[in-house]
Design an enzyme around this catalytic site. Sequence first.
Site: not given
Length: 338
Positions: A240, A293, A305
């Site tokens: 991420c 995240h 993402h």
Amino acid sequence: MALIGCILVKPIISQAAGNSEEHVFEAEEDMIAYIDVAVATLWTEPNILREVDQPSASNPVAIWKWKEDMTYEQELQLSGDGMLETQALYGNKVTILETEGEWVKVAVDGQPTPKEELGYSGWMPASQLTYTTKFANKTDDPFVMVDAPTSYLYHTPAFRHQGMEISYNTRLPYLGESKHAYRVMLPSGSHAWVKKADAKTYESQKAIPTPTGQALVEAGKQFLGLHYLWAGMSGFGFDCSGFTFTLYQSHGITIPRDSSIQATHGEPVAYEDIQPGDLLFFAHDQGKGSVHHVAMYAGDGKMIHSPNSKKDVEIIPVTTKGYYEELSGIRRYLSKTD
């Protein structure tokens, strides 16, 4: 042989536009070196590779094979057991911090982290490194940067004899050009050609034009469908924060490597003021715990993402269940545009 400071480097036989030959490299601490494979994977410890990981540690590497051969459980082990740190691209400068047998601990230049002043660090095989004075002397010169998800090196400007596949954001010194190709220097000191359709040239990092947030989003859309890779930093696979870091760095802006540190830099933004290119952070305990995240706002209430080992790069609503409840903050690394 070449003497670099107090470092003795044996003659290096390296890859020329992707040819695999015997590679000899002898390294010691504090030595500057350069990544000699399409993407080098940095591990938390030396000699912890599983059998399935061998394609990632060879020279040349076989990253697609590594990813394709891993089961979901083996992918999870990379993160769950804390096996990987980060990755570095072909031609990236590194500083060798430690040596242990055929393994070296290196810090990657250009990947900021509070953990290590010289850059994000981890262990990798010494066989994936090289050093030539010829290449080192060109690293501050104009460069060619790949802006396609991946591209290839070629032996000729007519694109005959295809060589190594290299990643988005790979930067190699500019040597010249033909109508359809850029001539670049390789870390080995030899040269190859890259398609102009897959790359751009810049005089320096500072010469890269400041992007709009939408430009970052459009660059990210190239990777839709690319499967996640823990610690990934390339067009072969991202985690991420590797995804957001790489999109910004490829547009001339360096942000921290990890999501937890990205969440403490830039300018805080209220949700009602969010705009494309802003980073959204998600934390445990309904957004009140540690950040785990990061995604990029893509406009129209959506985010892009690289989510986790089950999924590929995707665009989903920010309000998607499992994410929105954990939204902990938004940060902007670009000036606001109206």
